[in-house]
Design a protein around this motif. Structure first.
Motif, PDB file in Angstrom:
ATOM      1  N   GLN A  39       0.713  -1.050  -0.423  1.00 12.69           N
ATOM      2  CA  GLN A  39       0.399  -0.066  -0.438  1.00 12.69           C
ATOM      3  C   GLN A  39       0.656   0.855   0.039  1.00 12.69           C
ATOM      4  OE1 GLN A  39      -3.498   0.193   3.485  1.00 12.69           O
ATOM      5  NE2 GLN A  39      -4.675   1.613   1.957  1.00 12.69           N
ATOM      6  N   ALA A  40       0.847   2.433  -1.092  1.00  8.30           N
ATOM      7  CA  ALA A  40       1.378   3.609  -1.338  1.00  8.30           C
ATOM      8  C   ALA A  40       0.974   4.036  -0.146  1.00  8.30           C
ATOM      9  CB  ALA A  40       2.227   3.357  -2.667  1.00  8.30           C
ATOM     10  N   PRO A  41       1.119   5.479  -0.339  1.00  9.33           N
ATOM     11  CA  PRO A  41       0.537   6.346   0.774  1.00  9.33           C
ATOM     12  C   PRO A  41       0.216   7.060  -0.678  1.00  9.33           C
ATOM     13  CG  PRO A  41       2.674   6.860   0.407  1.00  9.33           C
ATOM     14  CD  PRO A  41       2.182   5.944  -0.413  1.00  9.33           C
ATOM     15  N   GLY A  42      -1.678   7.214  -0.367  1.00 10.94           N
ATOM     16  CA  GLY A  42      -2.685   7.939  -1.127  1.00 10.94           C
ATOM     17  C   GLY A  42      -3.673   6.369  -2.139  1.00 10.94           C
ATOM     18  N   LYS A  43      -3.088   5.583  -1.723  1.00 11.71           N
ATOM     19  CA  LYS A  43      -3.633   3.596  -2.302  1.00 11.71           C
ATOM     20  C   LYS A  43      -4.195   3.151  -2.065  1.00 11.71           C
ATOM     21  CE  LYS A  43      -0.347   5.709  -6.405  1.00 11.71           C
ATOM     22  NZ  LYS A  43       0.645   4.423  -7.662  1.00 11.71           N
ATOM     23  N   GLU A  44      -4.810   2.927  -2.629  1.00  8.25           N
ATOM     24  CA  GLU A  44      -5.701   1.233  -2.375  1.00  8.25           C
ATOM     25  C   GLU A  44      -4.565  -0.002  -1.745  1.00  8.25           C
ATOM     26  OE1 GLU A  44     -10.142   1.269  -3.296  1.00  8.25           O
ATOM     27  OE2 GLU A  44      -8.934  -0.101  -4.286  1.00  8.25           O
TER      28      GLU A  44
END
Length: 120
Positions: A39-44
């Motif tokens: 999980q990357a920042p701001g992503k699912e």
């Protein structure tokens, strides 16, 4: 419940490699599917790779040819070898275990995650 402990994350330059490890609290042969998600920042959260009890392997298209999932049953450990890392691989990587109870009820257990940061 299966307890999962990840390790191996860190900071690496683009093009570098890391190997993540996930140690399970039970014999991983008893787990239907083990996998890595990220999980990357701001992503699912997205699936990266899975390995089944029978050894069948699946990798997401975005990591095919660069990442390899493997396991050591004797050590109750699943690995994710990550090569040719790119900045877009930066994320928290989570280990996941899917297993079933006596009434075929499904359980999903997750590790605490390990941060992988790839600098350009």
């Amino acid at each position: 419940q299966v307890h999962l402990g990840e390790s191996g994350g860190g900071l690496v330059q683009a093009g570098g490699s890391l190997r993540l490890s996930c140690v399970a609290s039970v014999n991983i042969f008893s787990i239907a599917v083990m996998g890595w998600h990220r999980q990357a920042p701001g992503k699912e959260r997205e699936l990266v790779a899975t390995i089944t009890r029978t050894g069948s392997i699946n990798h997401a298209d975005s990591v095919k040819g660069r990442f390899i999932i493997s396991r050591d049953i004797a050590k109750n450990t699943v690995y994710l070898q990550m090569n040719s890392l790119k900045p877009e691989d930066t994320a928290v990587y989570y280990c996941n275990a899917i297993h079933y109870g006596l009434r075929n009820e499904r359980y999903d257990d997750w590790g605490q995650g390990t941060q992988v940061t790839v600098s350009s």
